[in-house]
Design a protein around this motif. Structure first.
Motif, PDB file in Angstrom:
ATOM      1  N   PHE A 248      93.086  28.017  45.346  1.00  0.00           N
ATOM      2  CA  PHE A 248      91.822  27.341  45.633  1.00  0.00           C
ATOM      3  C   PHE A 248      90.736  27.824  44.681  1.00  0.00           C
ATOM      4  N   SER A 249      89.833  26.917  44.358  1.00  0.00           N
ATOM      5  CA  SER A 249      88.608  27.277  43.652  1.00  0.00           C
ATOM      6  C   SER A 249      87.427  27.112  44.602  1.00  0.00           C
ATOM      7  N   ILE A 250      86.285  27.630  44.213  1.00  0.00           N
ATOM      8  CA  ILE A 250      85.089  27.555  45.051  1.00  0.00           C
ATOM      9  C   ILE A 250      84.295  26.307  44.702  1.00  0.00           C
ATOM     10  N   GLY A 251      84.028  25.480  45.715  1.00  0.00           N
ATOM     11  CA  GLY A 251      83.209  24.290  45.517  1.00  0.00           C
ATOM     12  C   GLY A 251      81.758  24.514  45.909  1.00  0.00           C
ATOM     13  N   GLY A 252      81.519  25.477  46.786  1.00  0.00           N
ATOM     14  CA  GLY A 252      80.155  25.776  47.209  1.00  0.00           C
ATOM     15  C   GLY A 252      80.168  26.934  48.180  1.00  0.00           C
ATOM     16  N   THR A 253      79.060  27.652  48.240  1.00  0.00           N
ATOM     17  CA  THR A 253      78.948  28.768  49.184  1.00  0.00           C
ATOM     18  C   THR A 253      77.505  28.927  49.628  1.00  0.00           C
ATOM     19  N   ARG A 254      77.338  29.344  50.877  1.00  0.00           N
ATOM     20  CA  ARG A 254      76.022  29.673  51.396  1.00  0.00           C
ATOM     21  C   ARG A 254      75.940  31.152  51.750  1.00  0.00           C
ATOM     22  N   THR A 255      76.933  31.887  51.349  1.00  0.00           N
ATOM     23  CA  THR A 255      76.946  33.314  51.648  1.00  0.00           C
ATOM     24  C   THR A 255      77.405  34.066  50.407  1.00  0.00           C
ATOM     25  N   ALA A 256      76.960  35.301  50.285  1.00  0.00           N
ATOM     26  CA  ALA A 256      77.243  36.077  49.078  1.00  0.00           C
ATOM     27  C   ALA A 256      78.734  36.323  48.904  1.00  0.00           C
ATOM     28  N   ILE A 257      79.153  36.403  47.662  1.00  0.00           N
ATOM     29  CA  ILE A 257      80.534  36.740  47.320  1.00  0.00           C
ATOM     30  C   ILE A 257      80.511  38.144  46.727  1.00  0.00           C
ATOM     31  N   ALA A 258      81.063  39.077  47.473  1.00  0.00           N
ATOM     32  CA  ALA A 258      80.951  40.486  47.090  1.00  0.00           C
ATOM     33  C   ALA A 258      81.922  40.870  45.989  1.00  0.00           C
ATOM     34  N   HIS A 259      83.035  40.157  45.897  1.00  0.00           N
ATOM     35  CA  HIS A 259      84.023  40.473  44.863  1.00  0.00           C
ATOM     36  C   HIS A 259      84.795  39.201  44.554  1.00  0.00           C
ATOM     37  N   TYR A 260      85.458  39.219  43.391  1.00  0.00           N
ATOM     38  CA  TYR A 260      86.164  38.029  42.916  1.00  0.00           C
ATOM     39  C   TYR A 260      87.398  38.489  42.144  1.00  0.00           C
ATOM     40  N   PRO A 261      88.558  37.879  42.404  1.00  0.00           N
ATOM     41  CA  PRO A 261      88.807  36.811  43.364  1.00  0.00           C
ATOM     42  C   PRO A 261      88.714  37.302  44.809  1.00  0.00           C
ATOM     43  N   LEU A 262      88.706  36.345  45.718  1.00  0.00           N
ATOM     44  CA  LEU A 262      88.596  36.654  47.137  1.00  0.00           C
ATOM     45  C   LEU A 262      89.971  36.906  47.742  1.00  0.00           C
ATOM     46  N   ARG A 263      89.992  37.626  48.856  1.00  0.00           N
ATOM     47  CA  ARG A 263      91.264  37.928  49.523  1.00  0.00           C
ATOM     48  C   ARG A 263      91.760  36.759  50.362  1.00  0.00           C
ATOM     49  N   GLY A 264      90.897  35.826  50.703  1.00  0.00           N
ATOM     50  CA  GLY A 264      91.270  34.673  51.509  1.00  0.00           C
ATOM     51  C   GLY A 264      90.065  33.774  51.673  1.00  0.00           C
ATOM     52  N   LEU A 265      90.236  32.677  52.386  1.00  0.00           N
ATOM     53  CA  LEU A 265      89.176  31.689  52.504  1.00  0.00           C
ATOM     54  C   LEU A 265      87.995  32.177  53.327  1.00  0.00           C
ATOM     55  N   PHE A 266      88.213  33.118  54.233  1.00  0.00           N
ATOM     56  CA  PHE A 266      87.142  33.606  55.108  1.00  0.00           C
ATOM     57  C   PHE A 266      86.585  34.951  54.639  1.00  0.00           C
ATOM     58  N   ASP A 267      87.026  35.437  53.506  1.00  0.00           N
ATOM     59  CA  ASP A 267      86.601  36.730  52.993  1.00  0.00           C
ATOM     60  C   ASP A 267      85.086  36.724  52.753  1.00  0.00           C
ATOM     61  N   GLY A 268      84.368  37.559  53.498  1.00  0.00           N
ATOM     62  CA  GLY A 268      82.928  37.664  53.333  1.00  0.00           C
ATOM     63  C   GLY A 268      82.111  36.666  54.120  1.00  0.00           C
ATOM     64  N   VAL A 269      82.765  35.783  54.874  1.00  0.00           N
ATOM     65  CA  VAL A 269      82.034  34.811  55.688  1.00  0.00           C
ATOM     66  C   VAL A 269      81.530  35.531  56.947  1.00  0.00           C
ATOM     67  N   PRO A 270      80.240  35.470  57.226  1.00  0.00           N
ATOM     68  CA  PRO A 270      79.688  36.200  58.385  1.00  0.00           C
ATOM     69  C   PRO A 270      80.377  35.793  59.692  1.00  0.00           C
ATOM     70  N   GLY A 271      80.698  36.809  60.493  1.00  0.00           N
ATOM     71  CA  GLY A 271      81.356  36.576  61.777  1.00  0.00           C
ATOM     72  C   GLY A 271      82.860  36.466  61.711  1.00  0.00           C
ATOM     73  N   CYS A 272      83.399  36.425  60.493  1.00  0.00           N
ATOM     74  CA  CYS A 272      84.851  36.219  60.334  1.00  0.00           C
ATOM     75  C   CYS A 272      85.529  37.457  59.749  1.00  0.00           C
ATOM     76  N   GLU A 273      84.898  38.587  59.909  1.00  0.00           N
ATOM     77  CA  GLU A 273      85.440  39.827  59.381  1.00  0.00           C
ATOM     78  C   GLU A 273      86.825  40.106  59.975  1.00  0.00           C
ATOM     79  N   GLY A 274      87.730  40.547  59.166  1.00  0.00           N
ATOM     80  CA  GLY A 274      89.070  40.913  59.618  1.00  0.00           C
ATOM     81  C   GLY A 274      90.104  39.834  59.416  1.00  0.00           C
ATOM     82  N   LEU A 275      89.686  38.595  59.194  1.00  0.00           N
ATOM     83  CA  LEU A 275      90.672  37.512  59.060  1.00  0.00           C
ATOM     84  C   LEU A 275      91.493  37.642  57.786  1.00  0.00           C
ATOM     85  N   ASP A 276      90.912  38.203  56.742  1.00  0.00           N
ATOM     86  CA  ASP A 276      91.616  38.247  55.464  1.00  0.00           C
ATOM     87  C   ASP A 276      91.934  39.659  55.016  1.00  0.00           C
TER      88      ASP A 276
END
Length: 277
Positions: A248-276
């Motif tokens: 997957f590539s990123i089409g848009g974000t409303r939250t900061a991306i702390a590192h790249y590439p991401l570990r999963g689709l929910f990586d860094g999404v507020p409230g979704c900690e632990g999913l990835d």
């Protein structure tokens, strides 16, 4: 994650079978992790090509709807939501005169249905086609545009709207492989560089789910389909890629991306900690 909060992933595609090829393993992965997976399909694939020699179907839209419901069961996700547009078809099957065919509808007229769906299911993450629609199908391009527009126009919803939009991404090396197998696809156009890939999902653990979902789309995976025409060696190579990894590539974000590439689709999404993790 709070015990009272269920993360939601919304996948938006054009036809039955789009979900199995591009993101089937990812959908199963997150469903097993407790994510609510919502699959929106714009059409019922009414103008698809039946690839099983001698097979006749009275109502192809109804048949492909049944196939998609079976594929969702194989992927362990809920029943799909249909947006009730029509398949535009391709080549000799193109439906130029169908007012409900996606090719004849402005993406700005598709967007309101997606805005309403987003307001209803409140996803944190959305997935749709890349800007080239995978391989240039007009319906894929229309849904890409409408879903992207809906992501950008729903940021003022309660909760801030979806936090991430991802596009399916075809690595350049995979596009080269498809071209060698006879797919009319220019890797320079449809393939992406490694740096474009934000998320690489290892979905090998769900290979049987994904294979069952693909086979559920029987009208589209018969002897005359791309898969059906492959040599055993080509099919093995294709399955190794399709069933092992989704990108997957990123089409848009409303939250900061702390590192790249991401570990999963929910990586860094507020409230979704632990999913990835």
């Amino acid at each position: 994650m709070s015990a009272f909060f269920q993360p939601t992933l919304l996948a938006v595609f054009a036809h039955p079978d789009d979900e199995a090829f591009s993101v089937g393993g990812t959908l199963t992965h997150y469903a097993r992790r407790g994510v609510r997976v919502v699959l929106a399909c714009a059409t019922r694939g009414e103008a698809g090509k039946i690839t099983v020699p001698g097979m006749t179907v009275d109502d192809l839209g109804q048949q492909r709807e049944r196939e998609l419901r079976a594929a969702c069961r194989a992927l362990e996700i809920p029943e799909p939501i249909f947006l009730d547009f029509h398949d535009s078809g391709r080549f000799e099957r193109t439906r130029y005169d169908d007012p409900l065919a996606l090719m004849n509808i402005s993406p700005l007229d598709v967007e309101p249905k997606l805005r309403a769906l987003i307001a209803d299911v409140q996803p944190q993450v959305m997935i749709t086609f890349d800007p080239h629609g995978g391989y240039g199908h007009v319906d894929h391009l229309q849904i890409h545009r409408a879903a992207t527009a809906a992501f950008f126009s729903t940021g003022n919803l309660p909760g801030g709207g979806p936090q991430r939009l991802y596009y399916t991404a075809l690595p350049y090396t995979a596009a080269e492989g498809l071209a060698r197998m006879g797919q009319d696809l220019d890797p320079q156009v449809y393939g992406v560089s490694e740096g474009t890939i934000a998320v690489r999902m290892n979905v090998a653990a769900y290979a049987q789910n994904k294979k069952a979902a693909l086979l559920a789309h029987g009208t589209q995976t018969g002897e005359q389909s791309l898969l059906g025409r492959m040599t055993p060696e080509e099919r093995a190579a294709m399955e190794a890629r399709l069933l092992g990894t989704e990108t997957f590539s990123i089409g848009g974000t409303r939250t900061a991306i702390a590192h790249y590439p991401l570990r999963g689709l929910f990586d860094g999404v507020p409230g979704c900690e632990g999913l990835d993790e």
